[in-house]
Design an enzyme around this catalytic site. Structure first.
Site, PDB file in Angstrom:
ATOM      1  N   LYS A 154       1.243   4.315  -2.834  1.00  0.00           N
ATOM      2  CA  LYS A 154       1.028   5.738  -2.521  1.00  0.00           C
ATOM      3  C   LYS A 154       2.295   6.551  -2.834  1.00  0.00           C
ATOM      4  O   LYS A 154       2.214   7.698  -3.275  1.00  0.00           O
ATOM      5  CB  LYS A 154       0.637   5.911  -1.046  1.00  0.00           C
ATOM      6  N   TYR A 201       0.848  -1.203   0.000  1.00  0.00           N
ATOM      7  CA  TYR A 201       0.000   0.000   0.000  1.00  0.00           C
ATOM      8  C   TYR A 201       0.886   1.257   0.000  1.00  0.00           C
ATOM      9  O   TYR A 201       0.664   2.195  -0.764  1.00  0.00           O
ATOM     10  CB  TYR A 201      -0.895  -0.036   1.243  1.00  0.00           C
TER      11      TYR A 201
HETATM   12  P1  NAD Z   1     -12.883   3.758   1.995  1.00  0.00           P
HETATM   13  O1  NAD Z   1     -12.488   2.328   1.917  1.00  0.00           O
HETATM   14  O2  NAD Z   1     -13.807   4.178   3.069  1.00  0.00           O
HETATM   15  O3  NAD Z   1     -13.473   4.253   0.592  1.00  0.00           O
HETATM   16  C1  NAD Z   1     -12.817   3.968  -0.610  1.00  0.00           C
HETATM   17  C2  NAD Z   1     -13.851   3.863  -1.711  1.00  0.00           C
HETATM   18  O4  NAD Z   1     -13.151   3.516  -2.926  1.00  0.00           O
HETATM   19  C3  NAD Z   1     -14.869   2.738  -1.455  1.00  0.00           C
HETATM   20  O5  NAD Z   1     -16.184   3.224  -1.596  1.00  0.00           O
HETATM   21  C4  NAD Z   1     -14.504   1.685  -2.498  1.00  0.00           C
HETATM   22  O6  NAD Z   1     -15.624   0.929  -2.955  1.00  0.00           O
HETATM   23  C5  NAD Z   1     -13.909   2.544  -3.615  1.00  0.00           C
HETATM   24  N1  NAD Z   1     -13.092   1.741  -4.519  1.00  0.00           N
HETATM   25  C6  NAD Z   1     -12.225   0.748  -4.187  1.00  0.00           C
HETATM   26  N2  NAD Z   1     -11.712   0.191  -5.303  1.00  0.00           N
HETATM   27  C7  NAD Z   1     -12.282   0.833  -6.363  1.00  0.00           C
HETATM   28  C8  NAD Z   1     -12.171   0.684  -7.758  1.00  0.00           C
HETATM   29  N3  NAD Z   1     -11.375  -0.257  -8.291  1.00  0.00           N
HETATM   30  N4  NAD Z   1     -12.904   1.508  -8.570  1.00  0.00           N
HETATM   31  C9  NAD Z   1     -13.718   2.447  -8.028  1.00  0.00           C
HETATM   32  N5  NAD Z   1     -13.880   2.614  -6.694  1.00  0.00           N
HETATM   33  C10 NAD Z   1     -13.166   1.818  -5.871  1.00  0.00           C
HETATM   34  O7  NAD Z   1     -11.499   4.565   2.087  1.00  0.00           O
HETATM   35  P2  NAD Z   1     -11.200   6.083   2.528  1.00  0.00           P
HETATM   36  O8  NAD Z   1     -10.618   6.043   3.887  1.00  0.00           O
HETATM   37  O9  NAD Z   1     -12.358   6.955   2.237  1.00  0.00           O
HETATM   38  O10 NAD Z   1      -9.972   6.406   1.529  1.00  0.00           O
HETATM   39  C11 NAD Z   1     -10.093   7.185   0.343  1.00  0.00           C
HETATM   40  C12 NAD Z   1      -8.711   7.394  -0.253  1.00  0.00           C
HETATM   41  O11 NAD Z   1      -7.868   8.054   0.697  1.00  0.00           O
HETATM   42  C13 NAD Z   1      -7.990   6.090  -0.604  1.00  0.00           C
HETATM   43  O12 NAD Z   1      -7.227   6.243  -1.773  1.00  0.00           O
HETATM   44  C14 NAD Z   1      -7.091   5.868   0.584  1.00  0.00           C
HETATM   45  O13 NAD Z   1      -5.989   5.052   0.269  1.00  0.00           O
HETATM   46  C15 NAD Z   1      -6.698   7.288   0.917  1.00  0.00           C
HETATM   47  N6  NAD Z   1      -6.248   7.460   2.303  1.00  0.00           N
HETATM   48  C16 NAD Z   1      -7.040   7.098   3.352  1.00  0.00           C
HETATM   49  C17 NAD Z   1      -6.567   7.263   4.655  1.00  0.00           C
HETATM   50  C18 NAD Z   1      -7.377   6.871   5.864  1.00  0.00           C
HETATM   51  O14 NAD Z   1      -6.852   6.994   6.970  1.00  0.00           O
HETATM   52  N7  NAD Z   1      -8.621   6.419   5.755  1.00  0.00           N
HETATM   53  C19 NAD Z   1      -5.292   7.790   4.869  1.00  0.00           C
HETATM   54  C20 NAD Z   1      -4.508   8.164   3.779  1.00  0.00           C
HETATM   55  C21 NAD Z   1      -5.001   7.987   2.486  1.00  0.00           C
END
Ligand code: NAD
Length: 264
Positions: free
Chosen positions: A164, A160
């Site tokens: 990123k 992961y």
């Molecule tokens: P989440 O899992 O709550 O939501 C992610 C969404 O992306 C989900 O609705 C999922 O169905 C969708 N998704 C997954 N694969 C997909 C695909 N192939 N095509 C289309 N949609 C797809 O996650 P989140 O916490 O809201 O994270 C959103 C973004 O922020 C991600 O890229 C994550 O890596 C990044 N991020 C999150 C955090 C955290 O702490 N939650 C921290 C840093 C970065």
């Protein structure tokens, strides 16, 4: 159609059925943009709800389900947004997945799935959005989801973190190549956001470290200078800036918005 000629600007947010993506979509609608929302087909119900909440806020909306790791699906998604909402001015490549697994246990398939969604998916969204913006001749804003792990990986989130880290490199390269088209490219790097993704990470880390459910997020939250877990609206407020004219002179940056975990 040029930006600023009276037509509303249009944003597309991927992974917007829930979590950070939903927060960003609703914030951009509140900012006055029309918003298309994407997620996987399995989440079409939630996606329709988000589109409805955008319409209730007085903006136009479109729900465009597609798997962002599939090149043809991404091309079709951007075409639909341009057909239904007229143009594309802001792309937020937010969709992503997490998986807690030690590097020694990762299979090639685990690696490929992670890269396909979290890195190739962002690349495909960046590329299709840039092609559309160049066809329009409007320029635009391309924004990607990186993470604090793009600067310092978390153990047990190795693949992961690499994906990123790749988003950070891609964002720099795209910023250089597309500046001549008046397209800026930046990424946001959240820290520990209380979404379904962190529930999954908490569960995986708890299992690995012999903790109870909820204890891993609590332990890692001790790293946050501001003393509270991040919320989607914290990320959305920064993305609102990246999507606005106020950030016109900023490109190629991946900026931490994490309550003070990492310092650049
Ligand atoms: P989440 O899992 O709550 O939501 C992610 C969404 O992306 C989900 O609705 C999922 O169905 C969708 N998704 C997954 N694969 C997909 C695909 N192939 N095509 C289309 N949609 C797809 O996650 P989140 O916490 O809201 O994270 C959103 C973004 O922020 C991600 O890229 C994550 O890596 C990044 N991020 C999150 C955090 C955290 O702490 N939650 C921290 C840093 C970065």
């Amino acid at each position: 159609m040029a930006e600023g000629d009276g037509a509303s600007r249009v944003a597309l947010v991927t992974g917007a059925a829930r979590g950070i993506g939903r927060g960003i979509a609703e914030r951009l609608a509140a900012d006055g943009l029309d918003v298309a929302v994407n997620d996987v087909e399995d989440n079409e119900g939630e996606l329709t709800e988000v589109a409805e909440s955008i319409r209730k806020a007085g903006r136009r909306a479109a729900a465009v389900p597609a798997d962002v790791s599939d090149p043809e699906a991404v091309e079709g998604m951007v075409r639909r947004v341009a057909d239904e909402l007229g143009q594309l001015n802001v792309m937020v490549a937010n969709a992503g997945v997490a998986e807690v697994k030690a590097l020694l246990d990762l299979s090639p398939d685990d690696w490929n799935r992670m890269m396909a969604i979290n890195l190739r998916g962002v690349f495909l969204c960046y590329q299709e959005a840039a092609r559309q913006m160049i066809r329009q001749g409007t320029g635009g804003k391309i924004i990607g989801a990186a993470s604090i792990v793009a600067y310092r990986p978390f153990p047990m989130l190795g693949h992961y973190s690499v994906a990123k880290w790749g988003v950070r490199g891609l964002t720099q390269a795209a910023a250089m190549e597309w500046a001549e088209h008046n397209i800026t490219v930046n990424a946001y790097c959240p820290g520990i956001v209380g979404t379904d993704m962190w529930d999954l990470i908490d569960e995986g880390l708890a299992e690995h470290e012999g903790l109870q459910k909820g204890e891993a997020i609590e332990k890692y939250s001790d790293l946050i200078a501001l003393g509270r877990v991040e919320e989607p609206r914290d990320v959305a407020a920064f993305v609102s800036y990246l999507a606005s004219k106020d950030s016109d002179y900023m490109t190629g940056q991946s900026v931490m918005i994490d309550g003070g975990i990492q310092f650049s």
